[in-house]
Scaffold this motif. Structure first.
Motif, PDB file in Angstrom:
ATOM      1  N   TYR A  12      -0.944  -9.749   1.291  1.00  0.00           N
ATOM      2  CA  TYR A  12      -1.806  -8.405   1.075  1.00  0.00           C
ATOM      3  C   TYR A  12      -0.579  -7.266   1.174  1.00  0.00           C
ATOM      4  O   TYR A  12      -0.848  -6.247   0.483  1.00  0.00           O
ATOM      5  CB  TYR A  12      -2.697  -8.181   2.334  1.00  0.00           C
ATOM      6  N   GLN A  16       0.106  -4.310  -1.431  1.00  0.00           N
ATOM      7  CA  GLN A  16      -0.031  -2.913  -1.312  1.00  0.00           C
ATOM      8  C   GLN A  16       1.237  -2.273  -1.506  1.00  0.00           C
ATOM      9  O   GLN A  16       1.590  -0.958  -2.341  1.00  0.00           O
ATOM     10  CB  GLN A  16      -0.376  -2.458   0.331  1.00  0.00           C
ATOM     11  N   ARG A  19       1.403  -1.990  -5.452  1.00  0.00           N
ATOM     12  CA  ARG A  19       0.527  -0.834  -5.762  1.00  0.00           C
ATOM     13  C   ARG A  19       1.199   0.517  -5.469  1.00  0.00           C
ATOM     14  O   ARG A  19       1.047   1.499  -6.397  1.00  0.00           O
ATOM     15  CB  ARG A  19      -0.740  -0.950  -4.960  1.00  0.00           C
ATOM     16  N   GLN A  91      -6.607  -3.466   8.001  1.00  0.00           N
ATOM     17  CA  GLN A  91      -7.261  -3.724   6.944  1.00  0.00           C
ATOM     18  C   GLN A  91      -7.458  -5.003   6.397  1.00  0.00           C
ATOM     19  O   GLN A  91      -8.552  -5.479   5.932  1.00  0.00           O
ATOM     20  CB  GLN A  91      -6.573  -2.737   5.726  1.00  0.00           C
ATOM     21  N   ARG A  95     -11.111  -6.939   6.045  1.00  0.00           N
ATOM     22  CA  ARG A  95     -11.630  -7.282   4.546  1.00  0.00           C
ATOM     23  C   ARG A  95     -11.737  -8.645   4.574  1.00  0.00           C
ATOM     24  O   ARG A  95     -12.643  -9.305   3.737  1.00  0.00           O
ATOM     25  CB  ARG A  95     -10.631  -6.501   3.795  1.00  0.00           C
ATOM     26  N   TYR A 142      -6.209  -4.296 -12.228  1.00  0.00           N
ATOM     27  CA  TYR A 142      -6.908  -3.060 -11.636  1.00  0.00           C
ATOM     28  C   TYR A 142      -8.154  -2.844 -12.366  1.00  0.00           C
ATOM     29  O   TYR A 142      -8.141  -2.996 -13.634  1.00  0.00           O
ATOM     30  CB  TYR A 142      -5.899  -1.837 -12.018  1.00  0.00           C
ATOM     31  N   LEU A 143      -9.059  -2.867 -11.624  1.00  0.00           N
ATOM     32  CA  LEU A 143     -10.635  -2.573 -12.203  1.00  0.00           C
ATOM     33  C   LEU A 143     -10.650  -1.043 -12.047  1.00  0.00           C
ATOM     34  O   LEU A 143     -11.347  -0.739 -13.282  1.00  0.00           O
ATOM     35  CB  LEU A 143     -11.581  -3.215 -11.260  1.00  0.00           C
ATOM     36  N   THR A 144     -10.226  -0.480 -11.263  1.00  0.00           N
ATOM     37  CA  THR A 144     -10.027   1.129 -10.871  1.00  0.00           C
ATOM     38  C   THR A 144      -8.826   1.638 -10.400  1.00  0.00           C
ATOM     39  O   THR A 144      -8.068   0.611 -10.021  1.00  0.00           O
ATOM     40  CB  THR A 144     -11.305   1.682 -10.238  1.00  0.00           C
ATOM     41  N   LYS A 146      -7.939   2.422  -7.579  1.00  0.00           N
ATOM     42  CA  LYS A 146      -7.882   1.742  -6.277  1.00  0.00           C
ATOM     43  C   LYS A 146      -8.473   0.526  -5.906  1.00  0.00           C
ATOM     44  O   LYS A 146      -8.461   0.071  -4.981  1.00  0.00           O
ATOM     45  CB  LYS A 146      -8.441   2.779  -5.224  1.00  0.00           C
ATOM     46  N   ARG A 147      -8.871  -0.179  -7.242  1.00  0.00           N
ATOM     47  CA  ARG A 147      -9.495  -1.556  -6.887  1.00  0.00           C
ATOM     48  C   ARG A 147      -8.926  -2.576  -7.847  1.00  0.00           C
ATOM     49  O   ARG A 147      -8.770  -2.256  -8.980  1.00  0.00           O
ATOM     50  CB  ARG A 147     -11.065  -1.581  -7.092  1.00  0.00           C
ATOM     51  N   PHE A 148      -8.338  -3.644  -7.261  1.00  0.00           N
ATOM     52  CA  PHE A 148      -7.855  -4.810  -7.882  1.00  0.00           C
ATOM     53  C   PHE A 148      -8.021  -6.112  -7.491  1.00  0.00           C
ATOM     54  O   PHE A 148      -8.434  -6.203  -6.270  1.00  0.00           O
ATOM     55  CB  PHE A 148      -6.306  -4.285  -8.270  1.00  0.00           C
TER      56      PHE A 148
END
Length: 178
Positions: A12, A16, A19, A91, A95, A142-144, A146-148
């Motif tokens: 994780y 990050q 990213r 986080q 999650r 990446y889907l958006t 900030k979302r992957f």
């Protein structure tokens, strides 16, 4: 191609890191937050020391300033990195509960499917994936912004890695040619 893996805190944190260091803008923001703000705070502290002075030390002003600046930068930099590590751990634990860290991702020519243990599988067509990032530790789809979807790159053997590279190249090349 189907990859099954167990997500760890190190994975994780690597996601990050990837990213935040992927684009110039993100690198600048990360630098400003974790390097720039501590330096600005230290300079502000030096200005305050200059105005108020440090009575009783008997050191020349330039040494006082340099000493104050060094102490402030080291303190702020260490605490900023420590807060970042604690935030990532919090986080991650929020999650992904300890029972939900086993995951899988399946990729083919038409879509990417992914699920974490205890959740339903989600499927995303390739045209919904806006970006791709990879280093030696993590792979992000990446889907958006900030979302992957993420999975550890070491979970791939050499044949799967070659298949992934070909699949990504074909999907993103087809999109670029339109």
């Amino acid at each position: 191609m189907r990859i099954q893996f167990t997500l760890t805190l190190a994975d994780y944190q690597a996601a990050q890191y990837l990213r935040w260091h992927q684009s110039s803008t993100r690198r600048f923001v990360h630098f400003f937050v974790y390097e720039g703000i501590p330096i600005l705070a230290a300079v502000t502290g030096c200005v305050v020391v200059k105005k108020l002075g440090l009575p009783g030390l008997g050191m020349p002003y330039c040494f006082e300033t340099l000493f104050g600046l060094t102490v402030a930068v080291v303190y702020l930099k260490l605490t900023a990195k420590g807060r970042q590590a604690k935030r990532y751990k919090k986080q991650f634990e929020r999650r992904f509960s300890s029972e939900e860290r086993t995951a899988w991702i399946e990729m083919n020519d038409s879509a990417v499917s992914s699920a974490i243990a205890g959740t339903a599988a989600e499927s995303f067509e390739w045209n919904k994936i806006i970006e791709f990032a990879q280093d030696d530790k993590m792979t992000l789809l990446y889907l958006t912004e900030k979302r992957f979807l993420l999975f550890p790159t070491p979970a791939l053997d050499s044949a799967d890695r070659a298949d992934l590279d070909d699949l990504i190249a074909s999907q993103f090349a087809a999109r670029m040619s339109c």
